[in-house]
Design an enzyme around this catalytic site. Structure first.
Site, short mmCIF file in Angstrom:
data_model
loop_
_atom_site.label_atom_id
_atom_site.label_comp_id
_atom_site.label_asym_id
_atom_site.label_seq_id
_atom_site.Cartn_x
_atom_site.Cartn_y
_atom_site.Cartn_z
CB ALA A 1 -0.90 0.02 1.24
CE1 TYR A 2 2.85 7.52 -1.71
CE2 TYR A 2 1.44 8.18 0.10
CZ TYR A 2 2.48 8.44 -0.77
OH TYR A 2 3.14 9.64 -0.69
CG ASP B 1 -7.81 3.48 12.06
OD1 ASP B 1 -6.95 3.35 11.16
OD2 ASP B 1 -7.58 4.11 13.11
CE1 TYR C 1 -2.87 4.47 3.93
CE2 TYR C 1 -4.19 5.03 5.86
CZ TYR C 1 -3.45 4.12 5.14
OH TYR C 1 -3.30 2.83 5.62
N1 LIG Z 1 0.86 1.42 9.03
C1 LIG Z 1 -0.30 1.67 9.66
O1 LIG Z 1 -0.36 2.33 10.72
C2 LIG Z 1 -1.59 1.11 9.10
C3 LIG Z 1 -2.79 1.38 9.76
C4 LIG Z 1 -3.98 0.86 9.23
C5 LIG Z 1 -3.94 0.08 8.08
N2 LIG Z 1 -2.75 -0.15 7.46
C6 LIG Z 1 -2.75 -0.96 6.23
O2 LIG Z 1 -2.08 -2.18 6.53
C7 LIG Z 1 -1.41 -2.66 5.35
C8 LIG Z 1 0.03 -2.97 5.69
O3 LIG Z 1 0.66 -1.77 6.14
P1 LIG Z 1 2.20 -1.73 6.51
O4 LIG Z 1 2.38 -0.69 7.56
O5 LIG Z 1 2.72 -3.13 6.75
O6 LIG Z 1 2.82 -1.18 5.13
P2 LIG Z 1 4.32 -0.85 4.79
O7 LIG Z 1 5.23 -1.24 5.91
O8 LIG Z 1 4.36 0.56 4.27
O9 LIG Z 1 4.63 -1.87 3.60
C9 LIG Z 1 4.06 -1.72 2.33
C10 LIG Z 1 4.96 -2.49 1.34
O10 LIG Z 1 4.38 -2.36 0.04
C11 LIG Z 1 5.43 -2.12 -0.88
N3 LIG Z 1 4.97 -1.51 -2.12
C12 LIG Z 1 4.86 -0.19 -2.42
N4 LIG Z 1 4.46 -0.04 -3.70
C13 LIG Z 1 4.30 -1.28 -4.22
C14 LIG Z 1 3.93 -1.78 -5.49
N5 LIG Z 1 3.62 -0.96 -6.51
N6 LIG Z 1 3.87 -3.11 -5.68
C15 LIG Z 1 4.18 -3.96 -4.68
N7 LIG Z 1 4.56 -3.56 -3.45
C16 LIG Z 1 4.62 -2.22 -3.22
C17 LIG Z 1 6.35 -1.20 -0.09
O11 LIG Z 1 7.62 -1.09 -0.70
P3 LIG Z 1 8.47 0.28 -0.52
O12 LIG Z 1 8.61 0.48 0.94
O13 LIG Z 1 9.75 -0.04 -1.22
O14 LIG Z 1 7.66 1.36 -1.17
C18 LIG Z 1 6.38 -1.91 1.26
O15 LIG Z 1 7.35 -2.95 1.27
C19 LIG Z 1 -1.63 -1.57 4.29
O16 LIG Z 1 -2.71 -1.91 3.48
C20 LIG Z 1 -1.98 -0.34 5.09
O17 LIG Z 1 -2.78 0.57 4.35
C21 LIG Z 1 -1.58 0.32 7.95
#
Ligand SMILES: NC(=O)c1ccc[n+]([C@@H]2O[C@H](COP(=O)([O-])OP(=O)(O)OC[C@H]3O[C@@H](n4cnc5c(N)ncnc54)[C@H](OP(=O)(O)O)[C@@H]3O)[C@@H](O)[C@H]2O)c1
Length: 295
Positions: free
Chosen positions: A68-69, A110, A134
């Site tokens: 995700a972004y 959320d 976002y």
């Molecule tokens: N983080 C939070 O607090 C939070 C809260 C609620 C929900 N979420 C959701 O939970 C999920 C996991 O979050 P997370 O924190 O584990 O995310 P994260 O650590 O940001 O990891 C996302 C991964 O996706 C990769 N990515 C980016 N662009 C891509 C593309 N085009 N194709 C394939 N992979 C790509 C990123 O690579 P790069 O780093 O190299 O760009 C990164 O390795 C997401 O859907 C997020 O929206 C997160």
């Protein structure tokens, strides 16, 4: 069964690598770049043809989308890219799964809520009212998956942290160790979620095949409710950084490009009842994660 994980180098993706070790299924971990010491297949989820190819070549029946972004502030000035990664790319994955009668497990947030002044935990069928780009793009992603007609599990989660990547816990571990005083907002309330707990839940749902007959939207965070201030107080306590004077403040004291939800607590009744889960309380999981980080 062959299961493809996207964004495998992120917080949740790395936890999926850990929990799926020893599974009876075959997991294929993908991301846009390779990670040191980890087996990673390159897959950019904005490329539908590349997704179709990897699905066909590996007979993939389930995709777990951890990509995700996720930069909430930066999304405000990068709307096009956020929409591409959070809305169009999940649609690509959904189409690829629809074509093979597969399942897409997708993670949402959320932050699809918050625009209305809620004071009770948000349920799955509550109308999305995002306060920023976002959350809006994540809501579009959910809509695209649903419209695709594929089988899906959408898990909305919140305030994700882990021992991997950048996150609030790691930032506060550093700040509480180096600053004599710190102000943290107490007027934004939600629930922290240890990505390992979420990964275990995803793994259990897929491994047990209990998604069959139970597809739809679910909410998953750790148990309990707190503000970012309370969260920081516990991070400092569990890490022994007791010299830092942590004080509560209002969001207006921290100018930000995005308005964050004041209240985005998720109601988890549905996921607990459907899959028979016991979800850890947020402080128990925080303690476990900090022990891993500081070990
Ligand atoms: N983080 C939070 O607090 C939070 C809260 C609620 C929900 N979420 C959701 O939970 C999920 C996991 O979050 P997370 O924190 O584990 O995310 P994260 O650590 O940001 O990891 C996302 C991964 O996706 C990769 N990515 C980016 N662009 C891509 C593309 N085009 N194709 C394939 N992979 C790509 C990123 O690579 P790069 O780093 O190299 O760009 C990164 O390795 C997401 O859907 C997020 O929206 C997160």
């Amino acid at each position: 069964m062959n299961i493809l994980v996207t964004g495998a180098n992120g917080q949740l993706g790395n936890e999926m690598r850990i929990v799926s070790k020893g599974s009876k299924d075959r997991y294929i971990f993908t991301d846009v770049v390779e990670a040191e010491g980890q087996e990673t297949t390159i897959l950019n989820i904005t490329n539908l043809d590349a997704i179709r190819r990897i699905v066909k070549d590996n007979n993939v029946q389930v995709i777990i989308n951890c990509a995700a972004y996720t930069n909430v502030d930066a999304a405000e000035s990068n709307q096009e890219l956020a929409e591409l990664l959070n809305a169009k790319a999940p649609e690509n994955l959904a189409l690829a799964m629809k074509e093979v009668n597969g399942l897409l497990v997708h993670i949402s947030t959320d932050y699809v809520f918050g625009g209305d002044p809620y004071n009770t935990p948000c349920k799955e069928d509550q109308k999305g009212t995002p306060t920023g780009v976002y959350g809006m793009t994540k809501l579009h992603g959910e809509g695209n998956i649903i419209s695709s007609g594929c089988e899906y599990i959408i898990l909305r989660t919140a305030w994700l942290y882990s021992e991997f990547g950048k996150n609030f816990v790691k930032t506060m571990l550093n700040l509480t160790a180096t600053r004599p005083q710190l102000k943290v907002v107490f007027d934004q309330v939600g629930t922290p979620t240890y990505a390992l707990d979420l990964a275990k839940t995803i793994f259990e749902i897929v491994e047990s095949r209990r998604y069959e007959g139970n597809t739809g939207i679910y909410h998953y965070s750790n148990e309990g409710v707190c503000s970012w201030f309370d969260f920081t107080k516990m991070i400092a306590e569990y890490s022994g950084h007791t010299d830092c004077d942590i004080q509560p403040c209002h969001s207006v004291e921290f100018p930000s490009p995005v308005k964050r939800p004041a209240y985005s607590v998720l109601d988890k009744t549905k996921v607990k009842e459907t899959f028979g889960l016991r979800i850890p309380y947020w402080t128990e999981s925080l303690k476990e994660c900090i022990e891993k980080i500081t070990d």
